[in-house]
Motif scaffolding. Structure first.
Motif, mmCIF file in Angstrom:
data_model
loop_
_atom_site.group_PDB
_atom_site.id
_atom_site.type_symbol
_atom_site.label_atom_id
_atom_site.label_comp_id
_atom_site.label_asym_id
_atom_site.label_seq_id
_atom_site.Cartn_x
_atom_site.Cartn_y
_atom_site.Cartn_z
ATOM 1 N N SER A 228 0.767 -1.298 0.039
ATOM 2 C CA SER A 228 -0.124 0.280 -0.458
ATOM 3 C C SER A 228 0.586 1.135 -0.137
ATOM 4 O O SER A 228 0.485 2.095 -0.492
ATOM 5 C CB SER A 228 -0.783 -0.151 1.208
ATOM 6 O OG SER A 228 -1.679 -0.639 0.616
ATOM 7 N N ALA A 229 2.001 1.217 0.619
ATOM 8 C CA ALA A 229 2.746 2.453 0.328
ATOM 9 C C ALA A 229 3.926 2.622 -0.443
ATOM 10 O O ALA A 229 3.790 3.826 -0.928
ATOM 11 C CB ALA A 229 4.140 2.245 1.933
ATOM 12 N N LYS B 201 0.804 3.723 -3.066
ATOM 13 C CA LYS B 201 0.116 4.371 -3.387
ATOM 14 C C LYS B 201 -1.269 4.083 -3.453
ATOM 15 O O LYS B 201 -2.191 5.230 -4.028
ATOM 16 C CB LYS B 201 0.860 5.732 -3.415
ATOM 17 C CG LYS B 201 2.341 6.567 -3.376
ATOM 18 C CD LYS B 201 2.741 7.659 -4.112
ATOM 19 C CE LYS B 201 3.351 7.518 -4.904
ATOM 20 N NZ LYS B 201 3.373 8.755 -5.894
ATOM 21 N N THR C 224 7.775 11.076 4.897
ATOM 22 C CA THR C 224 6.509 10.633 4.334
ATOM 23 C C THR C 224 6.143 9.131 5.276
ATOM 24 O O THR C 224 6.922 8.623 5.867
ATOM 25 C CB THR C 224 6.425 10.016 2.871
ATOM 26 O OG1 THR C 224 7.406 9.449 2.583
ATOM 27 C CG2 THR C 224 7.300 11.648 2.036
ATOM 28 N N ARG C 225 4.844 8.211 5.116
ATOM 29 C CA ARG C 225 4.389 7.170 5.183
ATOM 30 C C ARG C 225 5.053 5.933 4.486
ATOM 31 O O ARG C 225 5.807 4.533 5.450
ATOM 32 C CB ARG C 225 2.868 6.593 4.650
ATOM 33 C CG ARG C 225 2.291 4.926 4.853
ATOM 34 C CD ARG C 225 2.627 4.877 6.654
ATOM 35 N NE ARG C 225 1.695 3.661 6.713
ATOM 36 C CZ ARG C 225 1.600 3.131 7.971
ATOM 37 N NH1 ARG C 225 2.537 3.605 8.856
ATOM 38 N NH2 ARG C 225 1.122 1.758 7.509
ATOM 39 N N LEU C 226 5.957 6.144 3.804
ATOM 40 C CA LEU C 226 6.598 5.410 1.942
ATOM 41 C C LEU C 226 7.718 5.463 3.187
ATOM 42 O O LEU C 226 8.687 4.341 3.620
ATOM 43 C CB LEU C 226 6.487 5.180 1.182
ATOM 44 C CG LEU C 226 8.121 4.664 0.424
ATOM 45 C CD1 LEU C 226 6.740 3.538 0.173
ATOM 46 C CD2 LEU C 226 7.531 5.352 -1.007
#
Length: 349
Positions: free
Chosen positions: A28-29, A32, A178-180
């Motif tokens: 998901s990361a 996106k 970031t989330r990633l």
């Protein structure tokens, strides 16, 4: 601080991604996208037989929720490698996906291939590209280069092209913006333990507010204490140590060969210079021989002239004798001794 198993190892990465929640979190990361479900597709592990280089591969079927609430199944081809390898290997794996009839939906003329995204987790840098994560996406254009949006996405177009995501693990430097960044921080090799590269030391307080990341860290913590996982990590270390030794030997051999080629080139240059010098010496010798020949010709001409002069002088002496002059009188007249006169007369006989 917690010590976790290093997921750059194939066995640890496999152990990690077998957890559906973790696979969904990581994909998901990277994509996106809102991934609802993730399923590991059959025959996902391609490197049960070790060969010259390791490329670890897992194939996923990911159900994605679109912005309009609809769900769509896509293929995710995830490949991970420690070492630099030829791109042909990656293309061969992609070719397998394109050829697999299980990746076709529908029937007859209404059949289309599932959309596919290729993800590459690389343990090496890609040229001078500085971005740790690179998104390579296909787009449609008309003849003038204007983007085509009407009718896109299209199942036919998506069946023939795919997007790619390239992650350069050595470019991960601990920055979490970031989330990633947070998800990929578990691969950041700057956290390697000084005692063993099999272990990463992480500050678990960074993940206190993130249940999914705490689950990932916990899974890696379990891997670090699993005897079978640790044994397989040792096997990987031995394998890559052998690869590194081989590559070092090849590098040293190539370096030695290059040095020998340089020496050979230098020797050839020296030989060429010596040949040039020899040619110059031969030219000089030829010029000297020409000069000597010219001198010999000149000397021969002088000797001929002298001989003719002596003959003329001898004839003159003989004529004066015929006119009644004695040699003593001729000697006084010509300023030569009587012996010289007799010698000149002998040349006439």
């Amino acid at each position: 601080m917690v010590n976790i198993a290093n997921p750059i190892y194939d066995i640890v990465f496999k152990y990690l991604m077998e957890d559906e929640r973790i696979a969904r979190t990581i994909l998901s990361a990277l994509l996106k996208m809102d991934i609802v479900r993730v399923e590991i597709r059959p025959h996902e592990y391609s490197n049960t037989q070790r060969d010259t280089l390791s490329v670890f591969r897992i194939d996923f079927g990911a159900t994605v929720r679109n912005s309009d609430g609809s769900e769509q199944l896509i293929l995710v081809e995830l490949q991970k490698t420690w070492l630099e390898t030829e791109t042909l290997r990656f293309r061969q794996y992609l070719g397998t996906q394109y050829q697999n009839p299980k990746n076709i939906v529908g029937a007859n003329r209404d059949s289309f291939a599932l959309p596919m995204v290729a993800i590459y987790l690389l343990g090496h840098r890609v040229g001078d590209i500085e971005e740790p994560v690179l998104y390579v996406q296909h787009k449609a254009y008309d003849y003038e280069g204007h983007p085509v949006t009407k009718g896109i996405p299209n199942p036919f177009v998506d069946s023939l092209t795919h997007d790619s995501i390239i992650v350069q693990i050595p470019r991960l430097h601990g920055q979490v913006n970031t989330r990633l960044d947070k998800v990929l921080s578990i691969f950041d090799q700057t956290h390697k333990s000084k005692e063993s590269q099999q272990v990463l030391t992480l500050d678990d307080s960074l993940y206190e507010d993130d249940a999914d990341m705490k689950h990932i860290v916990h899974r890696l913590l379990m891997a670090s204490t699993d005897a079978d996982v640790r044994q397989d990590m040792n096997v990987e270390d031995e394998y890559f140590a052998a690869i590194e030794k081989r590559d070092t030997e090849i590098m040293l051999r190539d370096r030695k060969l290059a040095e020998q080629q340089v020496q050979l080139s230098e020797q050839q240059v020296q030989l060429s210079e010596q040949q040039v010098q020899l040619s110059e010496q031969q030219v000089q010798l030829s010029e000297q021989q020409v000069q000597l020949s010219e001198q010999q010709v000149q000397l021969s001409e002088q000797q001929v002239q002298l001989s003719e002069q002596q003959k003329l002088l001898g004839y003159s002496i003989q004529i004066m004798q015929d006119n009644g002059l004695s040699l003593e009188a001729i000697s006084a007249k010509l300023g030569k001794s009587v012996e010289e006169l007799k010698e000149l007369l002998q040349h006439l006989s």
